[in-house]
Design a protein around this motif. Structure first.
Motif, PDB file in Angstrom:
ATOM      1  N   LEU A 636       0.870  -1.179   0.000  1.00  0.00           N
ATOM      2  CA  LEU A 636       0.000   0.000   0.000  1.00  0.00           C
ATOM      3  C   LEU A 636       0.902   1.223   0.000  1.00  0.00           C
ATOM      4  CD1 LEU A 636      -2.620  -1.049   2.723  1.00  0.00           C
ATOM      5  CD2 LEU A 636      -2.834  -1.272   0.229  1.00  0.00           C
ATOM      6  N   GLU A 637       0.651   2.135  -0.943  1.00  0.00           N
ATOM      7  CA  GLU A 637       1.534   3.276  -1.091  1.00  0.00           C
ATOM      8  C   GLU A 637       0.731   4.498  -1.505  1.00  0.00           C
ATOM      9  OE1 GLU A 637       5.830   4.287  -3.263  1.00  0.00           O
ATOM     10  OE2 GLU A 637       4.710   2.464  -3.764  1.00  0.00           O
ATOM     11  N   GLY A 638       1.141   5.646  -0.985  1.00  0.00           N
ATOM     12  CA  GLY A 638       0.449   6.872  -1.346  1.00  0.00           C
ATOM     13  C   GLY A 638       1.292   8.098  -1.099  1.00  0.00           C
ATOM     14  N   GLY A 639       0.877   9.222  -1.722  1.00  0.00           N
ATOM     15  CA  GLY A 639       1.599  10.469  -1.550  1.00  0.00           C
ATOM     16  C   GLY A 639       0.683  11.652  -1.773  1.00  0.00           C
ATOM     17  N   ALA A 640       1.023  12.769  -1.107  1.00  0.00           N
ATOM     18  CA  ALA A 640       0.212  13.991  -1.232  1.00  0.00           C
ATOM     19  C   ALA A 640       1.141  15.190  -1.305  1.00  0.00           C
ATOM     20  CB  ALA A 640      -0.744  14.129  -0.051  1.00  0.00           C
ATOM     21  N   LEU A 641       0.863  16.106  -2.222  1.00  0.00           N
ATOM     22  CA  LEU A 641       1.636  17.320  -2.416  1.00  0.00           C
ATOM     23  C   LEU A 641       0.712  18.513  -2.263  1.00  0.00           C
ATOM     24  CD1 LEU A 641       4.333  18.695  -3.275  1.00  0.00           C
ATOM     25  CD2 LEU A 641       3.583  18.422  -5.654  1.00  0.00           C
ATOM     26  N   GLU A 642       0.927  19.305  -1.213  1.00  0.00           N
ATOM     27  CA  GLU A 642       0.073  20.462  -0.927  1.00  0.00           C
ATOM     28  C   GLU A 642       0.899  21.741  -1.061  1.00  0.00           C
ATOM     29  OE1 GLU A 642      -3.065  20.531  -0.320  1.00  0.00           O
ATOM     30  OE2 GLU A 642      -3.582  18.434   0.052  1.00  0.00           O
ATOM     31  N   PHE A 643       0.624  22.518  -2.133  1.00  0.00           N
ATOM     32  CA  PHE A 643       1.285  23.812  -2.294  1.00  0.00           C
ATOM     33  C   PHE A 643       0.525  24.872  -1.505  1.00  0.00           C
ATOM     34  CE2 PHE A 643       4.080  22.026  -5.241  1.00  0.00           C
ATOM     35  CZ  PHE A 643       5.061  22.963  -5.567  1.00  0.00           C
ATOM     36  N   MET A 644       1.269  25.825  -0.951  1.00  0.00           N
ATOM     37  CA  MET A 644       0.679  26.822  -0.056  1.00  0.00           C
ATOM     38  C   MET A 644       0.759  28.211  -0.671  1.00  0.00           C
ATOM     39  SD  MET A 644       2.396  25.403   3.476  1.00  0.00           S
ATOM     40  CE  MET A 644       2.226  23.685   3.929  1.00  0.00           C
ATOM     41  N   GLY A 645      -0.116  29.125  -0.165  1.00  0.00           N
ATOM     42  CA  GLY A 645      -0.127  30.503  -0.641  1.00  0.00           C
ATOM     43  C   GLY A 645      -0.529  30.585  -2.097  1.00  0.00           C
ATOM     44  N   SER A 646       0.170  31.408  -2.821  1.00  0.00           N
ATOM     45  CA  SER A 646      -0.151  31.612  -4.237  1.00  0.00           C
ATOM     46  C   SER A 646       0.628  30.661  -5.142  1.00  0.00           C
ATOM     47  CB  SER A 646       0.153  33.064  -4.634  1.00  0.00           C
ATOM     48  OG  SER A 646       1.540  33.354  -4.404  1.00  0.00           O
ATOM     49  N   ASN A 647       1.451  29.803  -4.532  1.00  0.00           N
ATOM     50  CA  ASN A 647       2.254  28.877  -5.332  1.00  0.00           C
ATOM     51  C   ASN A 647       1.380  27.764  -5.899  1.00  0.00           C
ATOM     52  OD1 ASN A 647       5.096  29.848  -4.876  1.00  0.00           O
ATOM     53  ND2 ASN A 647       4.457  29.543  -2.757  1.00  0.00           N
ATOM     54  N   GLU A 648       1.750  27.299  -7.058  1.00  0.00           N
ATOM     55  CA  GLU A 648       1.088  26.164  -7.673  1.00  0.00           C
ATOM     56  C   GLU A 648       2.150  25.146  -8.104  1.00  0.00           C
ATOM     57  OE1 GLU A 648      -1.278  27.546 -10.893  1.00  0.00           O
ATOM     58  OE2 GLU A 648      -2.887  28.308  -9.601  1.00  0.00           O
ATOM     59  N   SER A 649       1.776  23.880  -8.059  1.00  0.00           N
ATOM     60  CA  SER A 649       2.718  22.827  -8.437  1.00  0.00           C
ATOM     61  C   SER A 649       2.967  22.830  -9.940  1.00  0.00           C
ATOM     62  CB  SER A 649       2.164  21.472  -8.007  1.00  0.00           C
ATOM     63  OG  SER A 649       0.950  21.191  -8.690  1.00  0.00           O
ATOM     64  N   ARG A 650       4.132  22.322 -10.322  1.00  0.00           N
ATOM     65  CA  ARG A 650       4.465  22.153 -11.728  1.00  0.00           C
ATOM     66  C   ARG A 650       4.627  20.658 -12.019  1.00  0.00           C
ATOM     67  NH1 ARG A 650       8.957  25.989 -14.086  1.00  0.00           N
ATOM     68  NH2 ARG A 650      10.364  24.748 -12.784  1.00  0.00           N
ATOM     69  N   ALA A 651       4.718  20.320 -13.279  1.00  0.00           N
ATOM     70  CA  ALA A 651       4.824  18.912 -13.667  1.00  0.00           C
ATOM     71  C   ALA A 651       6.070  18.255 -13.065  1.00  0.00           C
ATOM     72  CB  ALA A 651       4.837  18.784 -15.186  1.00  0.00           C
ATOM     73  N   VAL A 652       7.153  19.021 -12.902  1.00  0.00           N
ATOM     74  CA  VAL A 652       8.372  18.451 -12.323  1.00  0.00           C
ATOM     75  C   VAL A 652       8.221  18.221 -10.822  1.00  0.00           C
ATOM     76  CG1 VAL A 652       9.946  19.330 -14.087  1.00  0.00           C
ATOM     77  CG2 VAL A 652       9.292  20.808 -12.168  1.00  0.00           C
ATOM     78  N   ASP A 653       7.199  18.827 -10.203  1.00  0.00           N
ATOM     79  CA  ASP A 653       6.947  18.605  -8.775  1.00  0.00           C
ATOM     80  C   ASP A 653       5.952  17.471  -8.548  1.00  0.00           C
ATOM     81  OD1 ASP A 653       8.508  20.917  -8.125  1.00  0.00           O
ATOM     82  OD2 ASP A 653       6.775  22.171  -8.639  1.00  0.00           O
ATOM     83  N   LEU A 677      -0.604  15.562 -17.254  1.00  0.00           N
ATOM     84  CA  LEU A 677      -0.050  16.633 -16.425  1.00  0.00           C
ATOM     85  C   LEU A 677       0.597  16.129 -15.143  1.00  0.00           C
ATOM     86  CD1 LEU A 677      -3.123  19.058 -16.672  1.00  0.00           C
ATOM     87  CD2 LEU A 677      -1.139  18.916 -18.205  1.00  0.00           C
ATOM     88  N   GLY A 678       0.348  14.866 -14.784  1.00  0.00           N
ATOM     89  CA  GLY A 678       0.767  14.418 -13.454  1.00  0.00           C
ATOM     90  C   GLY A 678      -0.249  14.873 -12.425  1.00  0.00           C
ATOM     91  N   GLY A 679      -0.097  14.411 -11.167  1.00  0.00           N
ATOM     92  CA  GLY A 679      -1.060  14.771 -10.145  1.00  0.00           C
ATOM     93  C   GLY A 679      -0.415  15.081  -8.813  1.00  0.00           C
ATOM     94  N   ASN A 680      -1.169  15.819  -7.972  1.00  0.00           N
ATOM     95  CA  ASN A 680      -0.687  16.149  -6.636  1.00  0.00           C
ATOM     96  C   ASN A 680      -0.852  14.993  -5.646  1.00  0.00           C
ATOM     97  OD1 ASN A 680      -0.021  18.750  -7.451  1.00  0.00           O
ATOM     98  ND2 ASN A 680      -2.002  19.616  -6.834  1.00  0.00           N
ATOM     99  N   TYR A 681      -1.636  13.994  -6.026  1.00  0.00           N
ATOM    100  CA  TYR A 681      -1.904  12.878  -5.125  1.00  0.00           C
ATOM    101  C   TYR A 681      -1.818  11.568  -5.906  1.00  0.00           C
ATOM    102  CZ  TYR A 681      -4.151  16.843  -2.804  1.00  0.00           C
ATOM    103  OH  TYR A 681      -4.410  18.076  -2.265  1.00  0.00           O
ATOM    104  N   PHE A 682      -1.430  10.533  -5.210  1.00  0.00           N
ATOM    105  CA  PHE A 682      -1.514   9.200  -5.789  1.00  0.00           C
ATOM    106  C   PHE A 682      -1.721   8.192  -4.667  1.00  0.00           C
ATOM    107  CE2 PHE A 682       2.822   8.508  -4.383  1.00  0.00           C
ATOM    108  CZ  PHE A 682       2.945   7.119  -4.283  1.00  0.00           C
ATOM    109  N   ALA A 683      -2.353   7.094  -5.010  1.00  0.00           N
ATOM    110  CA  ALA A 683      -2.569   5.986  -4.090  1.00  0.00           C
ATOM    111  C   ALA A 683      -2.641   4.714  -4.908  1.00  0.00           C
ATOM    112  CB  ALA A 683      -3.840   6.174  -3.270  1.00  0.00           C
ATOM    113  N   VAL A 684      -2.031   3.659  -4.404  1.00  0.00           N
ATOM    114  CA  VAL A 684      -2.019   2.403  -5.133  1.00  0.00           C
ATOM    115  C   VAL A 684      -1.947   1.255  -4.148  1.00  0.00           C
ATOM    116  CG1 VAL A 684       0.487   2.426  -5.398  1.00  0.00           C
ATOM    117  CG2 VAL A 684      -0.910   1.114  -6.999  1.00  0.00           C
ATOM    118  N   ALA A 685      -2.633   0.160  -4.455  1.00  0.00           N
ATOM    119  CA  ALA A 685      -2.555  -1.089  -3.711  1.00  0.00           C
ATOM    120  C   ALA A 685      -2.126  -2.177  -4.681  1.00  0.00           C
ATOM    121  CB  ALA A 685      -3.889  -1.432  -3.068  1.00  0.00           C
ATOM    122  N   LYS A 686      -1.087  -2.923  -4.307  1.00  0.00           N
ATOM    123  CA  LYS A 686      -0.555  -3.966  -5.168  1.00  0.00           C
ATOM    124  C   LYS A 686      -0.589  -5.295  -4.416  1.00  0.00           C
ATOM    125  CE  LYS A 686       2.720  -0.714  -7.279  1.00  0.00           C
ATOM    126  NZ  LYS A 686       4.153  -0.446  -7.579  1.00  0.00           N
TER     127      LYS A 686
END
Length: 775
Positions: A636-653, A677-686
């Motif tokens: 079980l694996e997952g990740g979350a990317l939360e940008f703060m303020g006026s910043n926005e994530s880019r594809a390299v992030d 585009l990629g995503g700010n979150y992912f979750a996977v069960a293998k």
């Protein structure tokens, strides 16, 4: 008739008379030999006014006279002359010796053995000359000795035999040179290797031959016999296999297990061995009642019993008993209790197949460590070895700690041989710990080549040193390049930072992409120092700092999101983070099961252009079933990317890599038009299973099946020129089959998959070939 008979009788009497005379004459001669000859020999004696030595070139005449033991003017018997001859010849310095009395003079004529000019080896292909020189006693500029050369040839033959060359022959040859010198040549016929054609077991019921063959170090000859060396028959390896089998069964509760015999039969062609292990498994025992008692008034048994992790009803394992004793002794050290010994008292219950274990806390002998002597470490510093000991000079002596330190030294893999022993010191209450090691190579240089449809042909060069400068440090560097990508990595690890149980790491990586298959080019650089230290028996905690450089350029697509992100150009991120890892694979109670948990967070905003919080978690569990023939694994694996303020994530992030099988990298998740585009979150069960295919295990091929479910979602940008699909959690489902191959190039995994559920725009990948990773 009567006259004829009378003549016959007279002839018989005459023959008997002649025979009697002959017998009498022979007896007279024999008597003279017995009585007369020894008397003459004993009576003969010599007196020499001088002794002349001839033929010697390097050996002084006085040295030869000392061997002879004959003094001037001394009366010498013939027997004494023979003793002098034997003494001179027995010195090993001369090919021939002659002693000749001439009146009042004794002439000693000698022919010296030549000196060795050089030593050469001819015919050896599997062993280098440098390796062979270590086996022989003959050396250049020494006196040549035929007996020593023969012994050297026998030693080399045995060394080749241990390397699987049972038909090897080594013949010493001598080439005469000027000035009484010779070249010593060892002519070597290696012959072909004798392989292990078949390994079998007799007496096993609980585990199959296939499972037991995976336990031992010897392997059967297979398709890759020219590359795999472990299929060569080596007698010492067979002995090591016996111990591996014993450890395997004992760790699974078979306390009565024994290897009753090993039969190695040589095939008629003398080119293969058939090895059979005769074993006696016995019954499997479990832990019965677990108790702790104390013979010391200053020790509370309940406190020590609470640190035990072994429980009644679990499969008995000597390793768990040892681990329990170590936990109790560590608690004693923490509490300041010296000379505490833990004695396991085991009671066997054959009726219910259990073993009751009583841990007795007793007072050990008052013995101290006088000193720790280390020898043989020509490269590795003493402190690298000393820090493997939990005790120092002056501490109470604990045999268990010494054994554990010896194992830690072996695990370093800095030495080919490690021998740790304790002996009595200057007083009966003092112990000296002797550590004898033999250095081995710890560095490697690697070259590699690869090919993929996206990146084309690639090459890589790598350097690795796990004992850098003899300080126990690790240094690795790698350069990899292809038609579309260039990657540079440098990694340095100090395992004992500031002489503490803290690991300091320093990583630098730079990746540049320039591809016609991608919509944009990237440059990503990372500088990452870190500190990691243990927080429990199975847990480690690490803190790190990340300085990340990102650049996106040369965009050629139509996405408004990616176009806006590329327009930002270069960005920097300055972040700190932590990671906690819990791993029971090595110290868990069940040898067939294990779990690994990892959780970490990274905060960026300490300067730089970005401010975000990145969280990741991973859990892996594994177990073996059906007599350990089948391995089941769940991730079980997952990740979350939360940008703060006026910043926005880019594809390299964002998360764009291949998080699940069955789809290409960056092949699922948010998509604008036709561009992912990629995503700010992912979750996977293998979920996967690995099982044998019925093929001979020497092929190293097994099968597997898997089922993955997961998704990538979430995008911050509002600059989309087209509608963005798959922005929300929309799981994909994939099933597939795998083929695992222990190839000579490393463990490989081949996956064939099909998507049970997918979304429009997803890029499927029905087949992929990867390097297998071990849990």
């Amino acid at each position: 008739m009567g006259n004829e008979q009378h003549r016959c009788i007279r002839r018989a009497d005459s023959s008997q008379s002649v025979l009697f005379v002959v017998r009498a004459f022979c007896l007279a001669l024999l008597t003279a030999a017995i009585i007369g000859l020894p008397g003459d020999a004993n009576a003969q004696s010599y007196r020499f006014n001088s002794v002349v030595v001839e033929g010697n070139q390097r050996i002084e005449a006085d040295t030869i006279l000392n061997y002879a033991g004959i003094a001037r003017g001394e009366t010498v018997s013939a027997g004494k002359l023979n003793d002098a001859y034997q003494s001179i010849l027995g010195s090993g310095l001369f090919e021939s010796v002659t002693l000749e009395p001439r009146g009042g003079q004794l002439y000693i004529q000698v022919a010296e053995y030549p000196t060795i000019n050089r030593i050469a080896f001819e015919g050896n292909r599997r062993m280098k000359d440098e390796d062979m020189r270590r086996f022989i006693d003959s050396q250049p500029r020494q006196v040549f000795s035929p007996a020593k050369a023969e012994r050297d040839a026998a030693t080399l033959t045995e060394a080749l035999s241990q390397n699987g060359r049972l038909a090897a022959r080594v013949t010493p040859k001598v080439i005469r040179r000027s000035d009484n010198r010779v070249d010593l040549i060892f002519e070597i016929f290696e012959g072909s290797k004798v392989e292990v054609q078949r390994i079998g077991f007799v007496g096993n019921r609980a585990y199959s031959d296939r499972r037991l063959r995976r336990v031992i170090d010897s392997k059967q000859a297979g398709l890759l016999r020219a590359i795999i060396e472990r299929d060569t028959f080596v007698e010492d390896r067979i002995q090591f296999d016996r111990q591996l089998l014993t450890d395997f069964y004992n760790s699974r509760g078979y306390v009565d297990f024994r290897v009753t015999g090993t039969n190695a039969e040589l095939a008629r062609g003398r080119d293969a061995y058939f090895v059979t292990f005769n074993i006696q498994e016995g019954q499997q025992f479990r832990f019965g009642e677990i108790t702790t008692v104390s013979d010391r008034n200053d020790v509370d048994p309940e406190e020590y019993h609470n640190v035990l992790k072994v429980r009644s009803g679990s499969v008995y394992s000597p390793t768990e008993v040892e681990n329990s004793i170590s936990r109790m002794e560590r608690l004693a050290i923490k509490n300041g209790v010296d000379f505490l010994r833990v004695e396991p008292r085991i009671t066997r219950n054959d009726r219910d197949l259990t073993l009751d274990v009583e841990f007795a806390l007793v007072r050990g002998p008052r013995v101290f460590v006088e000193r720790i002597d280390i020898e043989g470490n020509t490269t590795t510093l003493d402190r690298v070895i000393r820090r493997q000991f939990d005790l120092v000079e002056g501490d109470p002596f604990n045999p268990r700690q010494i054994r554990e330190a010896a194992e830690r030294i072996r695990v370093l893999r800095y030495f080919s041989d490690v021998d740790v022993n304790a002996r009595e010191g200057s007083r009966p209450d003092q112990v000296v710990v002797d550590v004898n090691v033999e250095e081995t190579t710890t560095g490697s240089l690697s070259f590699g080549a690869s090919y993929s449809t996206n990146s084309g042909v690639g090459v890589s060069v790598g350097f690795s040193e796990r004992n850098f400068m003899g300080r126990g440090q690790k240094l690795t560097a790698q350069i990899a390049a292809s038609e579309t990508t260039a990657q540079y990595n440098i990694n340095f690890v100090e395992p004992a930072f500031l002489s503490r149980n803290v690991e300091f790491g320093l990583d630098f990586s730079l990746i540049e992409t320039d591809s016609d298959f991608s919509l944009y080019d990237t440059t990503i650089g990372v500088f990452r120092p870190s500190l990691t230290f243990p927080v429990s028996e199975n847990g480690r905690f690490g803190v790190f700092y990340n300085a990340t450089y990102n650049d996106m350029k040369d965009y050629t697509g139509n996405s408004g999101v990616l176009a806006a992100e590329v327009a930002q150009g270069e960005t920097w991120a300055s972040a700190i983070g932590y990671r906690y890892t819990y791993d029971t694979r090595r110290t868990g109670l069940d040898p067939n099961s294990g779990i690994m948990l990892s959780f970490g967070q990274e905060y960026a905003g300490l300067g730089g252009d970005s401010e975000y919080l990145k969280t990741s978690a991973r859990v892996i569990a594994q177990t073996r079933v059906l007599n350990e023939e089948v391995t089941l694994r769940a991730t079980l694996e997952g990740g979350a990317l939360e940008f703060m303020g006026s910043n926005e994530s880019r594809a390299v992030d964002r998360y764009t890599s291949q998080v699940m099988r069955g789809f290409e990298p960056n092949g699922i998740g948010p998509i604008e038009g036709t561009e992912h585009l990629g995503g700010n979150y992912f979750a996977v069960a293998k979920f996967e299973a690995e099982f044998p295919l019925g093929l001979p295990e020497e092929y190293g091929i097994s099968g597997g099946a898997f089922y993955d479910v997961g998704a990538i979602w979430g995008v911050d940008s509002t600059n989309a020129a087209f509608p963005v699909r798959s922005k929300n959690f929309e799981p994909r489902h994939v099933v597939g089959l795998s083929l695992f191959w222990e190839s000579p190039f490393g463990p490989l995994r081949l996956n064939w998959s099909t998507a049970l559920k997918k979304e429009p725009g997803d890029l499927e990948q029905s087949f992929d070939l990867t390097v297998r990773t071990e849990f």
